[in-house]
Design a protein around this motif. Structure first.
Motif, PDB file in Angstrom:
ATOM      1  N   GLU B 442     -24.242 -68.785 -47.618  1.00 55.19           N
ATOM      2  CA  GLU B 442     -25.198 -69.881 -47.801  1.00 55.19           C
ATOM      3  C   GLU B 442     -24.465 -71.217 -47.773  1.00 55.19           C
ATOM      4  O   GLU B 442     -24.946 -72.210 -47.213  1.00 55.19           O
ATOM      5  N   PHE B 443     -23.269 -71.234 -48.342  1.00 52.65           N
ATOM      6  CA  PHE B 443     -22.493 -72.466 -48.400  1.00 52.65           C
ATOM      7  C   PHE B 443     -22.129 -72.925 -46.986  1.00 52.65           C
ATOM      8  O   PHE B 443     -22.282 -74.097 -46.635  1.00 52.65           O
ATOM      9  N   VAL B 444     -21.690 -71.969 -46.171  1.00 47.33           N
ATOM     10  CA  VAL B 444     -21.304 -72.326 -44.801  1.00 47.33           C
ATOM     11  C   VAL B 444     -22.533 -72.810 -44.027  1.00 47.33           C
ATOM     12  O   VAL B 444     -22.486 -73.827 -43.327  1.00 47.33           O
ATOM     13  N   GLN B 445     -23.626 -72.085 -44.194  1.00 51.00           N
ATOM     14  CA  GLN B 445     -24.855 -72.483 -43.497  1.00 51.00           C
ATOM     15  C   GLN B 445     -25.270 -73.889 -43.898  1.00 51.00           C
ATOM     16  O   GLN B 445     -25.666 -74.702 -43.063  1.00 51.00           O
ATOM     17  N   ARG B 446     -25.125 -74.177 -45.204  1.00 47.94           N
ATOM     18  CA  ARG B 446     -25.502 -75.498 -45.711  1.00 47.94           C
ATOM     19  C   ARG B 446     -24.652 -76.580 -45.052  1.00 47.94           C
ATOM     20  O   ARG B 446     -25.136 -77.628 -44.665  1.00 47.94           O
ATOM     21  N   SER B 447     -23.367 -76.288 -44.895  1.00 47.45           N
ATOM     22  CA  SER B 447     -22.488 -77.304 -44.311  1.00 47.45           C
ATOM     23  C   SER B 447     -22.909 -77.590 -42.877  1.00 47.45           C
ATOM     24  O   SER B 447     -22.800 -78.714 -42.407  1.00 47.45           O
ATOM     25  N   MET B 448     -23.406 -76.549 -42.194  1.00 47.26           N
ATOM     26  CA  MET B 448     -23.825 -76.758 -40.800  1.00 47.26           C
ATOM     27  C   MET B 448     -25.162 -77.473 -40.744  1.00 47.26           C
ATOM     28  O   MET B 448     -25.348 -78.424 -39.991  1.00 47.26           O
ATOM     29  N   GLU B 449     -26.102 -76.984 -41.567  1.00 47.88           N
ATOM     30  CA  GLU B 449     -27.472 -77.459 -41.423  1.00 47.88           C
ATOM     31  C   GLU B 449     -27.722 -78.754 -42.179  1.00 47.88           C
ATOM     32  O   GLU B 449     -28.100 -79.761 -41.593  1.00 47.88           O
ATOM     33  N   ARG B 450     -27.398 -78.754 -43.483  1.00 47.47           N
ATOM     34  CA  ARG B 450     -27.729 -79.947 -44.259  1.00 47.47           C
ATOM     35  C   ARG B 450     -26.709 -81.044 -44.030  1.00 47.47           C
ATOM     36  O   ARG B 450     -27.036 -82.201 -43.870  1.00 47.47           O
ATOM     37  N   ASP B 451     -25.429 -80.649 -43.996  1.00 47.29           N
ATOM     38  CA  ASP B 451     -24.405 -81.677 -43.887  1.00 47.29           C
ATOM     39  C   ASP B 451     -23.998 -81.954 -42.446  1.00 47.29           C
ATOM     40  O   ASP B 451     -23.133 -82.777 -42.175  1.00 47.29           O
ATOM     41  N   GLU B 452     -24.618 -81.239 -41.526  1.00 49.82           N
ATOM     42  CA  GLU B 452     -24.485 -81.504 -40.100  1.00 49.82           C
ATOM     43  C   GLU B 452     -23.050 -81.489 -39.596  1.00 49.82           C
ATOM     44  O   GLU B 452     -22.634 -82.318 -38.808  1.00 49.82           O
TER      45      GLU B 452
END
Lengths: 344, 649, 152
Positions: B442-452
């Motif tokens: 989830e953390f990695v996905q967040r870095s891609m999606e939310r933090d672009e």
């Protein structure tokens, strides 16, 4: 030059003062030309000591035997023995010291240098004289030996009479001694080191096998090679199923369960096993006095089996037996850089 | 000697029976001298199978048994216990391995069966000569040494102390804390590393059961499990931690400036310094190598200004010897050396950083107070390229293994960067994303999606300076296009390697290392925190790349093993040790020289074995030319008969 | 012995010489490696009968000579890789000793391929299978050894 008078004088002094229990040296033989080992306990006997190229025996053996005798007889005489020691004999003493078999305080070493010469091979002498008996044998300079017979004196090249090991010996002087007689002659050899070994080692494999098979076939397992070896001082030989050491502590189980590594039957394979085990047990311990080969009644070149390991010890592990009583033995040491390529 | 031996042949379902005629093995062995009972059974290790052994021992008055089954590493203990339950000495039970060494590696029953018979017969010959033995009791020192003061060592020390054991914690550096104290925030929760670690460090310093030895190294270890003697060398403490008031008067006067290793050389420090504010022990340290000369004639400025009188140049290094029952090796990791990876310009261009340096840039206590600034010009980088697997997963040129934590910390770095530099862009080059772990994916996905953060699947071929930027030449294998990025900063996720002193430490501790140099565990699955040497345990990244939660787990696991070991009043030492036949020993000392454990000494001219030190390797027996020494239950007589059995006799 | 007859029969049927091998394996590495070969179900010839010893350092030269004397066509000694010895340095002593045995055997005319030493770690199941397969392959052309010092 080795002055025999000096050795005699020293032996006499040692015996007179009571410093030593006995002097082990060589005296004129009672049969034939060869000198024989002498065990002298009286000062006046010192005069009988001789030194010439017929002083073949490795007297370290007699030191070992005397020690064994003393132990069984529970003798309390702690005085040392004086031993006349050639280069090879002294190296045998070094190995015995290295293995704690003797203590330095137990021996006074009268070191004698072969001065670039050595001792004769009796078989070569017999051959050279075509069966005539020699009466005297003496070095004549470094390269010749004067042989006296009933029909007069002849001088023969040393290289024709000296024992193979002497021809190859590069250190014909005592390694360790209390007093030294004669000069240390460095790097004086008639043939290259391991020359006799190489004549066999260079044969093709099949020939080598045939050569050794023939010799092992002939072995009568008299164990003379073992009996004459100063390094074979164990009370019980691991290959032997005839003589067992029995002490008050030996259990019935132990008596019943001796390992019979080798059968007594005079089978070539069993004999080969005996000789190979003996060679392995002498690896790094044999100092090449070649007594085993000399005493073999069926002329097996026993010395070469020891030589091959001596050469490997030198070439692969830079180990020379009988140089330093403080060093660990060849097989109880290793170096990180030991050969590894042969391992898969 | 009449023995009554029982032979039990296991089918192991069809595992053995499919390739070995088990009935024939049992029948054949039943004919052998001294074998009074032989049988086969479908699963010897099952409860009925074991019961049949017990019954046979009783019914047939057996004094020894051979179980012909799987490898002794699996069921030797089972069947020795079974034998004991049948009233036999457990050392009268031997295993013949006819599964792993026979049934499983052959297909032809006609060939496998005779081999199984030989293997079993050899075991019968052996067991007939076995002695009944009892384990040797060895007293235990209830004190533990932990080597390494990183999170693995800290956790181990605290767990042990809290369990009531005395602990000596040895750390090479001037302070404990390890690499974890250098980190900014930790994935996946982004809590501050210092904030979670420093309470534990304080606890270490306050715990009366923990003796802390900083600036110290283990120099020698002798003895054996439960009874080690460890010598610890400590550097001279020129600043007395008891007297030092942390006033910082000494540093301004020190004329020497050297790179600060705590900040990964991004800043400098003086020769007298405190690694960081929360350092434990809380004291300044004098770096002997950097100092001008520990001599008032040469400099002596720090000593002049120290009002507390804490500085003494004449203190000498000291050696302390401890008696220790068990050791936890937690010697940690280092990043792959910057001398490698020249293609990425590491060590050549100031704005190519490694992961730990980037941690310092992000850290509030770091050189920039938590601002991401380029080391070359202190400007905020707008494009930052993160390169994963820098040195990892590259068997041809670098490390073959995966460093395990880089996917996660790179995602963290990129996230932190995006949080700090809102108009910046982070790029990540990766081979695969490995984000196994609670909340990791989830953390990695967040870095891609939310933090672009832009993730590019591919490797970077080259990094070079161009017009004030770093040109990053890479490839995006998903689009199949070459990628060029003008980066302001490049961060390399360097491979994790064993810390610099690991090889030496392993040698001192007499424990093994794996092919990559990490400390080797005794079994990769079943004994992951034990070394092969009894009483020495492993924790943390010294054993292999791992993140903080895993390290903490392993530290606590190692501690549980230590507690298990030290909770008994006596340790059991295997009784299969060397035994001297005095009648044959000539006192030549070859065995003394050859013994790897210095267990043999000469007593009254005969070899004497210290049974507690002896591990039963038999190197003495292989060396002795007089057959005067043997290992119990693997004697030369036994081997002799086993050789005959193998030859079919 | 019945199984000896059987082995001979098998050899006769296939018309091929099946060398008899004694393999001394150290407990911690090579025996564990052979276990791994088993677990991995690797197939290799059944000629070698293993004897597990604590350490290659415990293999006395007399074991090797005795195996030949009892009729082995080949002898293998296998231990841990240098530096990996469970007992720290037993294998270094073994290496030196076995080097000497090997040279001695070759000197009396035993084919070099009849005696072998290998390093097989606990993780090298494949290597163990290979070592045995290679050994058998190399021994087959040599024919029976017929003990030490025996005429062929």
């Amino acid at each position: 030059m080795v002055a025999i008078e000096d050795i005699r004088a020293r032996a006499r002094t040692l015996l007179e003062s009571g410093e030593v229990r006995a002097v082990l040296g060589y005296q004129r033989g009672s049969a034939g030309t060869l000198a024989e080992p002498a065990f002298l306990t009286e000062p006046q006997q010192a005069a009988s000591l001789v030194w010439d190229p017929t002083c073949i025996h490795n007297l370290a053996l007699y030191l070992v035997n005397e020690k064994k005798r003393q132990r069984t007889q529970r003798s309390n005489d702690k005085r040392p023995l004086a031993v006349v020691a050639k280069g090879c004999d002294s190296r045998a003493l070094v190995v015995l010291l290295q293995e704690n078999h003797i203590d330095r305080s137990e021996v006074v070493i009268l070191g004698v240098s072969c001065e670039g010469g050595g001792v004769i091979d009796p078989r070569k002498l017999t051959r050279a004289l075509a069966g005539r008996a020699a009466t005297t044998v003496a070095m004549d300079g470094a390269d010749a030996i004067r042989v006296g017979t009933a029909s007069g004196e002849t001088t023969l090249p040393a290289s024709e009479l000296l024992a193979d090991r002497c021809l190859e010996c590069a250190r014909a002087y005592p390694e360790l001694y209390d007093t030294l007689y004669g000069d240390k002659a460095e790097g004086r050899s008639y043939s290259p080191r391991f020359a006799a070994l190489n004549t066999v080692a260079e044969k093709p494999l099949d020939e080598r096998r045939a050569y050794w098979n023939a010799h092992f076939e002939r072995c009568i397992r008299c164990y003379a090679c073992r009996a004459v070896c100063p390094m074979c001082y164990c009370d019980e030989c691991v290959v032997d199923s005839t003589e067992f050491v029995v002490t008050p502590n030996t259990s019935a189980d132990e008596k019943a369960n001796r390992i019979r590594w080798i059968q007594r039957s005079p089978d070539a394979s069993e004999s080969a096993m005996y000789h190979l085990v003996r060679a392995m047990h002498l690896a790094g311990r044999c100092i090449d006095c070649a007594e085993c080969e000399r005493v073999c009644p069926v002329n097996i070149p026993v010395r070469l089996l020891n030589n091959v390991l001596e050469r490997e010890a030198l070439e692969a592990f830079e180990y020379v037996p009988g140089t330093d009583p403080g060093l660990p033995s060849l097989i109880s040491s290793f170096r990180d850089g030991d050969p590894n390529d042969f391992v898969r | 000697m009449t023995r009554r031996t029982g032979v039990f042949v296991c089918h192991c379902g069809t595992n053995i029976a499919a390739t070995v005629d088990v009935k024939k093995v049992a029948a054949e062995l039943g004919q052998d001298e001294g074998v009074v009972f032989s049988n086969d059974y479908v699963y010897m290790c099952s409860d009925p199978g074991q019961q049949s052994v017990i019954n046979a021992i009783k019914d047939h008055d057996l004094d020894s048994v051979v179980i012909s089954c799987c490898s002794p590493t699996l069921h030797e203990k089972t069947f020795r216990d079974t034998s004991a339950a049948g009233g036999m000495n457990p050392f009268q039970c031997e295993i013949a391995n006819i599964r792993e060494q026979c049934a499983w590696v052959h297909k032809d029953k006609a060939k496998a069966t005779p081999k199984a018979i030989k293997i079993t017969r050899a075991a019968v010959k052996r067991v007939r000569r076995n002695e009944s033995l009892t384990p040797i009791g060895v007293p235990v020192t209830r004190k533990v040494m932990v080597i390494g003061g990183g999170i693995a060592g800290i956790q181990s020390a605290l767990d042990l102390a809290n369990a009531g054991f005395e602990v000596v914690l040895v750390e090479k550096q001037a302070t404990i804390g390890g690499h974890m104290i250098q980190l900014s925030e930790t994935f996946p929760t982004l809590d501050c590393s210092q904030c979670i670690l420093s309470p534990k460090m304080v606890e270490v310093s306050k715990n009366p059961r923990i003796t802390l030895m900083t600036s110290s190294e283990v120099k020698s270890v002798s003895g054996f499990v439960g009874n080690f003697k460890v010598k610890v060398h400590s550097k001279a403490p020129f600043v007395d931690p008891e007297k030092c008031k942390l006033c910082d008067d000494c540093t301004p006067v020190c004329p020497v400036v050297v790179p600060n290793e705590y900040d990964l050389n991004l800043t400098g420090r003086r020769a007298i310094f405190i690694p960081y504010a929360q350092a434990i022990p809380a004291s300044y340290t004098l770096d002997e190598e950097a100092c001008l000369g520990l001599n008032p004639v040469v400099c002596g400025k720090c000593k002049e200004v120290c009002e507390a009188g804490a500085i003494d140049y004449d203190v000498k290094p000291k050696v302390t010897e401890y008696e220790i029952g068990a050791i936890v090796a937690a010697t940690g990791f280092d990043l792959y050396d910057k001398g490698y990876l020249a293609e990425y310009g590491r060590g050549k261009y100031p704005d190519v950083l490694d992961g730990l340096q980037f941690e310092r840039l992000c850290s509030a206590s770091g050189p920039t107070g938590g601002q991401v600034l380029r080391p070359s010009d202190q400007k905020e980088p707008k494009n930052v390229v993160f390169i994963q697997c820098s040195g990892s997963r590259d068997p041809e040129n670098h490390c073959a293994y995966c460093s395990k934590i880089c996917c996660m910390y790179t995602a963290k770095h990129a996230t932190l960067y995006q949080h700090k530099v809102h108009d910046g862009q982070a790029y990540v080059f990766y081979i695969d994303i490995r984000s196994g772990g609670k909340g990791y994916e989830e953390f990695v996905q967040r870095s891609m999606e939310r933090d672009e953060v832009i993730y590019l699947r591919g490797r970077v071929s080259k990094v070079y300076p161009s017009k004030g930027k770093l040109k990053v030449m890479g490839v995006d294998t998903l689009s199949g296009k070459n990628v060029e990025i003008d980066a302001d900063m490049v961060v390399l996720a360097q491979a994790m390697v064993p810390s610099k002193g690991t090889a030496e430490a392993a040698k001192t501790l007499k424990i093994g290392r794996d092919k990559d140099g990490f400390l080797a565990e005794a079994h990769p699955k079943l004994r992951p925190v034990e070394s092969v040497t009894g009483g020495i345990f492993l924790a943390g990244a010294a054993q292999g790349p791992k993140d903080i939660p895993e390290t903490v787990c392993q530290a606590s696991a190692a501690v549980s093993k230590v507690i298990q070991l030290l909770s008994k009043p006596e340790l059991e030492h295997s009784p299969t040790v060397a035994k001297v036949r005095d009648s044959h020993c000539t006192g030549c000392e070859m065995c003394v020289d050859a013994c790897p454990f210095e267990a043999i000494t000469l007593v009254n001219g005969k070899a004497h074995v210290n049974e507690v030190l002896c591990e039963g390797c038999g190197t003495c027996a292989g060396t002795c030319v007089r057959a005067a020494i043997d290992v119990k239950n693997v004697t030369q007589l036994q081997i002799h008969e086993m050789i005959s059995a193998c030859m079919g006799g | 012995m019945a199984e000896a007859v059987e082995v001979r029969k098998v050899a006769q049927e296939s018309g091929e010489f099946e060398p008899k091998i004694v393999a001394f394996l150290c407990k911690w590495c090579s025996s564990a490696g052979s276990d791994l070969a088993g677990v991995s179900r690797l197939q290799y010839p059944s000629n070698a009968v293993p004897i597990t010893v604590p350490c290659s350092g415990s293999v006395s030269p007399i074991y090797i000579l005795s195996a030949f004397n009892k009729g082995a066509d080949g002898v293998l000694v296998s231990g841990c890789h240098p530096g990996d010895c469970h007992y720290l340095k037993g294998n270094f002593f073994a290496r030196r000793r076995i080097y000497l045995v090997q040279k001695l055997l070759q000197f009396i005319g035993v084919e070099p391929n009849r005696f072998r030493m290998s390093w097989v770690s606990a993780a090298e199941g494949t290597k163990y299978a290979q070592v045995i397969a290679d050994f058998v392959k190399d021994l087959k052309p040599l024919g029976p050894h017929g003990k030490l010092g025996a005429k062929r």
